[in-house]
Write a protein that holds these residues in place. Sequence first.
Motif, PDB file in Angstrom:
ATOM      1  N   TYR A 130      -0.873  -9.444   6.854  1.00  0.00           N
ATOM      2  CA  TYR A 130      -0.701  -8.269   6.544  1.00  0.00           C
ATOM      3  C   TYR A 130      -1.965  -8.085   7.716  1.00  0.00           C
ATOM      4  O   TYR A 130      -1.447  -7.560   8.033  1.00  0.00           O
ATOM      5  N   ARG A 153      -4.821   1.009   3.003  1.00  0.00           N
ATOM      6  CA  ARG A 153      -5.019   1.829   1.497  1.00  0.00           C
ATOM      7  C   ARG A 153      -3.073   1.608   1.455  1.00  0.00           C
ATOM      8  O   ARG A 153      -2.642   1.323  -0.049  1.00  0.00           O
ATOM      9  N   PHE A 154      -2.855   0.676   2.261  1.00  0.00           N
ATOM     10  CA  PHE A 154      -1.094   0.492   1.812  1.00  0.00           C
ATOM     11  C   PHE A 154      -0.680  -1.140   1.378  1.00  0.00           C
ATOM     12  O   PHE A 154       0.187  -1.560   1.014  1.00  0.00           O
ATOM     13  N   LYS A 155      -2.510  -1.962   1.438  1.00  0.00           N
ATOM     14  CA  LYS A 155      -2.474  -3.148   0.645  1.00  0.00           C
ATOM     15  C   LYS A 155      -2.460  -3.134  -0.966  1.00  0.00           C
ATOM     16  O   LYS A 155      -3.585  -2.463  -1.760  1.00  0.00           O
ATOM     17  N   SER A 156      -0.947  -3.812  -1.351  1.00  0.00           N
ATOM     18  CA  SER A 156      -1.075  -4.281  -2.553  1.00  0.00           C
ATOM     19  C   SER A 156      -1.569  -5.168  -3.117  1.00  0.00           C
ATOM     20  O   SER A 156      -2.333  -6.152  -2.607  1.00  0.00           O
ATOM     21  N   GLN A 157      -1.266  -5.461  -4.558  1.00  0.00           N
ATOM     22  CA  GLN A 157      -2.288  -6.161  -5.259  1.00  0.00           C
ATOM     23  C   GLN A 157      -1.080  -7.908  -4.960  1.00  0.00           C
ATOM     24  O   GLN A 157      -2.444  -8.384  -5.026  1.00  0.00           O
ATOM     25  N   VAL A 158       0.246  -7.713  -4.796  1.00  0.00           N
ATOM     26  CA  VAL A 158       1.116  -8.613  -4.472  1.00  0.00           C
ATOM     27  C   VAL A 158       0.145  -9.068  -3.370  1.00  0.00           C
ATOM     28  O   VAL A 158      -0.142 -10.264  -3.444  1.00  0.00           O
ATOM     29  N   ILE A 159      -0.317  -8.508  -1.992  1.00  0.00           N
ATOM     30  CA  ILE A 159      -0.789  -8.738  -0.643  1.00  0.00           C
ATOM     31  C   ILE A 159      -1.559  -9.670  -0.740  1.00  0.00           C
ATOM     32  O   ILE A 159      -2.030 -10.575  -0.483  1.00  0.00           O
ATOM     33  N   ILE A 160      -3.002  -8.768  -1.922  1.00  0.00           N
ATOM     34  CA  ILE A 160      -3.943  -9.338  -2.541  1.00  0.00           C
ATOM     35  C   ILE A 160      -4.213 -10.314  -2.868  1.00  0.00           C
ATOM     36  O   ILE A 160      -4.844 -11.060  -2.143  1.00  0.00           O
ATOM     37  N   ASP A 161      -3.325 -11.152  -3.854  1.00  0.00           N
ATOM     38  CA  ASP A 161      -3.038 -12.539  -4.536  1.00  0.00           C
ATOM     39  C   ASP A 161      -2.041 -12.873  -3.994  1.00  0.00           C
ATOM     40  O   ASP A 161      -2.955 -14.060  -3.938  1.00  0.00           O
ATOM     41  N   ASN A 191      -1.561 -12.088   2.767  1.00  0.00           N
ATOM     42  CA  ASN A 191      -2.833 -11.523   3.075  1.00  0.00           C
ATOM     43  C   ASN A 191      -3.145 -11.499   5.012  1.00  0.00           C
ATOM     44  O   ASN A 191      -3.567 -10.633   5.180  1.00  0.00           O
TER      45      ASN A 191
END
Length: 124
Positions: free
Chosen positions: A92, A76-84, A89
Amino acid sequence: KTLFGLTILALAVGVMLTDITNSTYTINYLVAFLSTLVILLSIRIRWKWGMIAKLGDYSYSLYLFHVPIGVFLLGRFKSQVIIDSNWLNFAYDLVTASVLIVICRFIFIGIESPMIRLGKRLSS
């Protein structure tokens, strides 16, 4: 020896044939290659690393809690910036795995070990 060599060769060819412009596949093949290499080497070489041996103790807790803690809670703490970003990623996920290992260590010490001892006492 033949299986070991063929596995290394197959993974090396997979890495070489990977589309270099698509870094996601490159990272996936690299992680798969390194993981397989560690597994195969562990069959041939007796590791003296205590931490890797301890992961075997925590593996059942990791199996049980990686989805509720690792995916639902920490995910839930993973932001879109990290995902992209592939590297963010990966970093994380590495931190998430480390947190899970620490949590599962306490679960093993506090719950699993006492229950294993109780089971041995009751069965004898």
